[in-house]
Design an enzyme around this catalytic site. Structure first.
Site, PDB file in Angstrom:
ATOM      1  N   TYR A 184     -71.676 -48.276  28.614  1.00  0.00           N
ATOM      2  CA  TYR A 184     -70.575 -48.084  27.659  1.00  0.00           C
ATOM      3  C   TYR A 184     -70.394 -49.320  26.785  1.00  0.00           C
ATOM      4  CZ  TYR A 184     -65.789 -47.794  25.909  1.00  0.00           C
ATOM      5  OH  TYR A 184     -64.679 -47.804  25.099  1.00  0.00           O
ATOM      6  N   THR A 208     -64.008 -51.762  21.176  1.00  0.00           N
ATOM      7  CA  THR A 208     -63.344 -51.993  22.457  1.00  0.00           C
ATOM      8  C   THR A 208     -63.435 -53.455  22.857  1.00  0.00           C
ATOM      9  OG1 THR A 208     -63.492 -51.512  24.842  1.00  0.00           O
ATOM     10  CG2 THR A 208     -65.512 -51.322  23.572  1.00  0.00           C
TER      11      THR A 208
END
Length: 359
Positions: free
Chosen positions: A167, A127
């Site tokens: 995250y 990501t």
């Protein structure tokens, strides 16, 4: 084309589009998915309509289960590791589960691959959050959007890593493990640090999949909530282009192994999340689409655009579906889906265990 491919998270939005592409290319595919994310049951059921017969096998299992991962990977030539916990907000509420799925789950995939006599190619979806909030990058407002002052081509792979949120840390740790297994164990791995991906079979929400979330909300008359001023800019990439990048990475593993690629729509496919996208939705709907606003969320980037030159140079890849065409295609798909199925629910059941996904 012969050969077995494992897709973890294969019932997710990106995963099911990849599985469809692999089946069309003649590959045998094993899908490993725990069906934890809303929408995955619907996508798993949709895979059954592809009439792939015995070439498609589904295992309802979790990447946290090493034995299950190892069993599913047996005999695979390629592994696309897409399974993950995808929401920053969920990671704040339950950081242990976030870590176990993203970091430990990826470690399980790598260890299963390393222990095989002939290790498979491993593609991992990371990501852009590994770059953090990019507070050090100058941003200015121009008209209805923000833009980088000194990065006209976007954020490159040379940008320093700066993990924010549980995250960001769990995906960042996984990202670095995948890279290091290429260096230390000569495992043929590739990392894609993804920007905003959108397309059919996406059932988004405020935390992830916002393009589809806004479109489905606009079509169904549900309220849309914007954090910040709506001028935040993102580069958006149609899912078919992402799948093509994945396939090129495995086809060209001799040059892609051990590499990291920032992947997104790039500077030519950017949009401000509401000031511009809201106008597009109103045009597509033929009536105004309203939204309400609240304060910025911590760590939300005013601007993120991927520098995609490395993928172009190494893989010979560029986006083929432009922003407006892709958004129109997603709108048309969502409109058909809602007409046939109504608002998405999460009641579709897929039997646990090993089942062949066939019509």
């Amino acid at each position: 084309m012969e050969g077995k491919t494992l897709v973890t998270g294969g019932a997710g939005f990106v995963g099911c589009n990849l599985v469809k592409n692999l089946l069309e290319d003649g590959r045998d595919v094993v899908v490993l998915d725990a069906l934890l994310r809303p929408g995955s049951e619907r996508n798993a059921a949709w895979l059954q309509t592809l009439n792939a017969g015995s070439r498609l096998t589904f295992m309802k299992a979790d990447v946290r289960d090493f034995a299950a991962v190892k069993s599913c990977m047996a005999g695979a030539e390629e592994v696309y590791h897409l399974a993950g916990q995808v929401a920053v907000t969920s990671s704040l509420d339950d950081p242990r589960t976030d870590f176990d799925i993203n970091a430990l789950g990826t470690f399980n995939v790598l260890e299963a691959a390393r222990r095989m006599k002939t290790p498979p190619k491993v593609v991992f979806t990371s990501t852009n959050k590994v770059y953090g909030g990019l507070e050090h990058v100058a941003v200015e407002q121009t008209g209805s959007r923000y833009r980088f002052v000194d990065r006209p081509l976007g954020v490159s792979e040379a940008e320093p890593l700066d993990f924010h949120s549980p995250y960001g840390c769990s995906k960042g740790a996984a990202d670095q493990y995948v890279r290091d297994y290429a260096r230390i164990y000569d495992l043929p791995t590739v990392v894609f640090r993804m920007s905003c991906i959108y397309g059919p079979r996406q059932f988004g929400n405020e935390d992830q999949g916002w393009v589809a979330h806004f479109i489905i909300s606009a079509l169904s008359g549900r309220p849309i909530h914007i954090y910040g001023d709506g001028m935040q800019v993102r580069d958006v990439l149609f899912v078919e282009d992402l799948v093509r990048a994945f396939r090129l990475a495995t086809e060209k593993i001799e040059v892609s192994r051990g590499q990291v690629f920032n992947i997104g729509g790039g500077p030519e496919n950017t949009i401000s999340v509401w000031r511009e996208f809201g106008e597009m939705l109103s045009t597509l709907r033929g009536a105004p689409v309203e939204a309400d606003f609240s304060d910025w969320r911590p760590g939300d980037q005013p601007c993120y655009v991927s520098d995609i030159r490395k993928a172009e140079q190494v893989l010979g890849w560029r986006p083929q579906v432009d922003r407006d065409t892709g958004i129109r295609r997603l709108w048309d798909w969502a409109e058909r889906y809602l007409a046939q199925n109504g608002l998405p629910t999460d009641q579709t059941q897929v039997e646990p265990g090993r089942i062949a996904l066939s019509a």
